[in-house]
Design an enzyme around this catalytic site. Structure first.
Site, short mmCIF file in Angstrom:
data_model
loop_
_atom_site.label_atom_id
_atom_site.label_comp_id
_atom_site.label_asym_id
_atom_site.label_seq_id
_atom_site.Cartn_x
_atom_site.Cartn_y
_atom_site.Cartn_z
N CYS A 292 -13.42 -7.10 10.54
CA CYS A 292 -12.43 -7.19 11.61
C CYS A 292 -11.35 -8.16 11.17
O CYS A 292 -11.36 -8.68 10.06
CB CYS A 292 -13.06 -7.60 12.94
SG CYS A 292 -13.60 -9.32 13.04
N ASP A 293 -10.42 -8.43 12.05
CA ASP A 293 -9.26 -9.23 11.69
C ASP A 293 -9.67 -10.64 11.25
O ASP A 293 -9.25 -11.13 10.21
CB ASP A 293 -8.30 -9.30 12.87
CG ASP A 293 -6.96 -9.90 12.48
OD1 ASP A 293 -6.50 -9.64 11.35
OD2 ASP A 293 -6.37 -10.63 13.28
#
Length: 599
Positions: free
Chosen positions: A397-398
């Site tokens: 994810c980010d």
């Protein structure tokens, strides 16, 4: 060179969105690993500040100033250098940051975010020029002195040039922020913040921009409202509550769990798919964000330090004594406005539950069918990799923390139940992905492009929602099938049974509906189960609906088996007791017939 060979050798073009995400993630990547240190500083200040803390203690509070001035900027500079060039870049980045600290009289967070990566880049360039030319036996002398000299030069440059420039720039930004606050225009920032969050720029906004500015404000005012702009859970919880009460289909059933995780766990990414499903809901989160920020500003709310993750628990821990009512009022007002707007939008939606985001679901099913053949073709010039080669699964994810950690935990549990414990499941930030063989990368659809750029040889699977995705079943089934050598779909029966016509109109005695699947229709079976369950619930019926693998089906009276025509055809001559119904797609009228006639 042929045109095809030329195309394979060319690097894939990066979209503007991916470039913006990459830059924003790079900025937040320097802050995120050090959030624990920022929280420690914030807790020391909030609890032991003398006067004004919960338990004032001048001796303990002496740690607050050195942590703000030296510890936090040095950690950020070290992290920035490491992101560019591992340990050598980290050391030089920290040395260079020291010069910026000495050359200024304000907390040097922005200076650290400049000098840290610059130090790593300079060290990387010097090594590329000289490291391969060093004679054997002189490696340690070169490594130590080259890093020391580069660090010294950059520290001097930072003290003389970068520090003063950052101070001037910080003063200008501080004046700008103060002016925006003084004219009560700060709520307008949420017009940009809320949509940017949903495009996975939330960490870039919060930790890359607002946190450094907020810490600067804390040194003058003792608290900052900037810490609340991105982390406010009100807009997200409002949308999720609206879906819980007035949504349709699987979105409604999954929204209550998502609301708990978002509000108490602080994982805001979990509500992004709900917004993307109905873009008009951007109005709800924008309205909630503006209302919350306006309330914060009017009541003088602020936090002592960054609240990360954006959980109500984290926010309350970072709230000074005089701001609890103001902070809670801002969160509540944001949630109410977001809920009201989202409710209006959802109640005006006249689509059927099975049509909810149907076009997007069709695209997902198409992708699943391609992937469920046991292999996925990965672009960017790499070869196809089948599931038999998978040795490790990584959720990306980010930030590599909240949402990906949750997804990894869910898949680990499914692997355990399926007997796949020998395949490790971990989570990282998308920027830290490595291009290695035997890797399966699971990421959000918005981040898949960047994940494929970082790991082009990996098998890539994109999901909308880490908390509840049909792709997990697909992954488990494909890995199990690969471990069985591709023969683990259905057990063959040697007994020959007399062919019979299944009874498809007798619903009175149906006790359980089983939606049958193999690896060719795993995703669509999940959606069929959700749609059929929703229809039966709306009809106030009690019949159970379950998603069942073909090998686990039970041929007994009272079972109604629903699946694709191909699967039903294979079952027709084998099953003597269960009823069989074939459906062509998710809007087949037979689903309505079933829901109306079962008990």
């Amino acid at each position: 060179m042929s045109q095809d060979t030329k195309n394979l050798s060319e690097k894939p073009k990066t979209s503007l969105k991916a470039k913006v995400q990459k830059f924003g993630t790079f900025l937040s990547g320097m802050i995120m690993p050090n959030i624990a240190a920022i929280i420690a500083w914030g807790l020391i200040t909030a609890i032991f500040l003398s006067p004004g803390g919960w338990f004032p203690d001048a001796a303990i509070n002496k740690m607050s100033s050195p942590a703000l001035t030296y510890l936090l900027p040095l950690l950020i500079g070290y992290t920035g250098g490491k992101m560019v060039y591992e340990d050598r870049g980290a050391i030089v980045g920290a040395i260079a940051t020291l010069g910026a600290i000495v050359g200024s009289d304000v907390p040097m967070f922005i200076g650290a975010m400049i000098m840290g990566p610059l130090g790593g880049w300079c060290m990387k360039k010097v090594d590329s020029l000289f490291q391969a030319k060093i004679k054997s036996g002189f490696e340690m002398i070169y490594n130590n002195f080259s890093a020391g000299i580069i660090g010294m030069l950059l520290a001097i440059l930072a003290e003389i040039v970068v520090g003063p420039l950052v101070v001037a720039g910080s003063n200008v930004m501080a004046i700008g922020v103060d002016w925006i606050i003084s004219v009560h225009a700060l709520p307008l920032a949420n017009i940009f913040i809320e949509p940017a969050k949903v495009l996975f720029l939330n960490n870039a906004l919060g930790n890359g921009i607002l946190v450094p500015l907020g810490i600067q404000q804390v040194t003058d005012a003792g608290k900052s409202v900037l810490f609340l702009l991105e982390s406010n859970p009100g807009p997200g919880i409002g949308v999720l509550l609206a879906f819980s009460l007035f949504g349709k289909g699987s979105a409604k059933s999954s929204a209550p769990g998502a609301a708990i995780i978002q509000f108490f766990g602080g994982i805001h990414e979990i509500y992004f798919p709900y917004i993307m499903m109905k873009p008009s809901l951007f109005l709800a989160v924008i309205g909630g964000g503006i209302t919350g920020t306006f309330t914060f500003q009017m009541l003088g709310a602020g936090l002592k330090a960054a609240a990360s993750p954006g959980s109500i628990i984290s926010i309350l821990l970072m709230t000074p004594k005089d701001s609890y009512i103001a902070v809670l009022a801002g969160i509540l007002s944001a949630a109410i406005v977001s809920f009201v707007i989202a409710t209006i939008i959802l109640k005006r939606d006249k689509s059927n539950p099975e049509d909810d985001d149907f076009a997007n679901k069709q695209a997902q099913v198409s992708n699943m069918k391609s992937a469920s053949k046991g292999k996925t073709l990965v672009t960017n010039g790499s070869q196809a990799m089948d599931y038999a080669s998978v040795q490790k699964v990584i959720f990306a994810c980010d930030a590599g923390m909240g949402s990906s950690a949750m997804g990894a935990s869910l898949l680990r549990d499914r692997f355990k139940k399926a007997g796949l414990q020998d395949i490790p499941v971990t989570n990282v930030a998308v920027r830290n992905l490595k291009n290695e063989n035997g890797l399966l990368v699971v990421t959000q659809e918005e981040l898949q492009e960047r994940a494929q750029q970082k790991a082009p040889h990996a098998l890539s699977v994109a999901v909308q929602n880490f908390m509840n995705s049909p792709r997990y079943d697909e992954i488990v089934e494909n890995l199990k099938d690969a471990q069985l050598g591709g023969s683990g779909a259905v057990d063959k029966q040697s007994a020959v049974v007399e062919a019979k016509e299944p009874v498809v109109n007798d619903f009175i005695n149906v006790a359980e509906i089983q939606v049958a699947y193999d690896k060719s229709n795993a995703g669509s079976a999940t959606m069929t189960t959700d749609i059929l369950s929703e229809k039966i619930n709306h009809a106030n019926k009690q019949t159970r609906v379950k998603r069942v693998a073909i090998r686990d089906l039970q041929d007994k009276d009272g079972n109604l088996i629903v699946s694709t025509p191909k699967i039903i055809e294979t079952l027709t001559n084998k099953y003597q007791h269960a009823q069989l119904i074939a459906i062509e797609n998710l809007v087949d009228n037979k689903l309505n017939e079933i829901s109306k006639n079962v008990q």
